[in-house]
Scaffold this motif. Sequence first.
Motif, short mmCIF file in Angstrom:
data_model
loop_
_atom_site.label_atom_id
_atom_site.label_comp_id
_atom_site.label_asym_id
_atom_site.label_seq_id
_atom_site.Cartn_x
_atom_site.Cartn_y
_atom_site.Cartn_z
N SER A 285 0.80 -1.25 0.11
CA SER A 285 -0.06 -0.08 -0.15
C SER A 285 0.93 1.17 -0.03
N PHE A 286 2.18 1.37 0.58
CA PHE A 286 2.93 2.44 0.60
C PHE A 286 3.35 2.42 -0.56
N ARG A 287 3.83 1.40 -1.13
CA ARG A 287 4.40 1.69 -2.64
C ARG A 287 3.38 2.14 -3.59
N ASP A 288 2.20 1.61 -3.60
CA ASP A 288 1.25 2.12 -4.31
C ASP A 288 0.65 3.37 -4.22
N LEU A 289 0.72 3.95 -2.96
CA LEU A 289 0.49 5.38 -2.69
C LEU A 289 1.60 6.22 -3.43
N ILE A 290 2.89 5.97 -3.46
CA ILE A 290 3.90 6.67 -4.01
C ILE A 290 3.55 6.64 -5.78
N VAL A 291 3.15 5.32 -6.26
CA VAL A 291 2.92 5.52 -7.63
C VAL A 291 1.71 6.20 -7.82
N LEU A 292 0.60 6.16 -7.05
CA LEU A 292 -0.60 7.07 -7.38
C LEU A 292 -0.36 8.27 -7.44
N SER A 293 0.77 8.70 -6.74
CA SER A 293 0.88 10.36 -6.48
C SER A 293 1.83 10.74 -7.63
N VAL A 294 2.75 10.05 -8.26
CA VAL A 294 3.41 10.50 -9.15
C VAL A 294 2.93 10.75 -10.64
N ILE A 295 1.66 10.00 -10.92
CA ILE A 295 1.06 10.39 -12.14
C ILE A 295 0.19 11.74 -12.29
N PRO A 296 -0.37 12.09 -11.17
CA PRO A 296 -0.95 13.40 -11.30
C PRO A 296 0.05 14.61 -11.14
N HIS A 297 1.30 14.18 -10.34
CA HIS A 297 2.50 15.19 -10.27
C HIS A 297 2.88 15.40 -11.62
N SER A 298 2.86 14.52 -12.47
CA SER A 298 3.61 14.72 -13.79
C SER A 298 2.80 15.25 -14.71
N ARG A 299 1.33 15.18 -14.44
CA ARG A 299 0.51 15.75 -15.52
C ARG A 299 0.02 17.31 -14.92
N ALA A 300 0.28 17.56 -13.51
CA ALA A 300 0.23 19.02 -13.27
C ALA A 300 0.95 19.86 -13.91
#
Length: 98
Positions: free
Chosen positions: A83-98
Amino acid sequence: MTEWAPIWVLPNLRLKEPIEGNKAALVSFSDPRISALASKHKGFNSYLGRFTDAFGVRQQPAVLIAKKSEAKKAVIRVEAMASFRDLIVLSVIPHSRA
């Protein structure tokens, strides 16, 4: 110093800064905690030194680590680390799109 346990090695991830959580961290190959683990456990050091790309170039993978609990019955749960790893992964995509 807090005791850390390696959970997963992520060979396709390069980090400049550690990503810290309360009881877990995703750190680079050169993090002092990884250096301490590698000097303490020669097998771990050897394992980390074996990562190469398709052309034989040595890689420096990221490592997911967890704090060892002081409570004897406490265990590190795989689901929590995933879950910790998944939270990191899920935060990267919106950050790169912003």
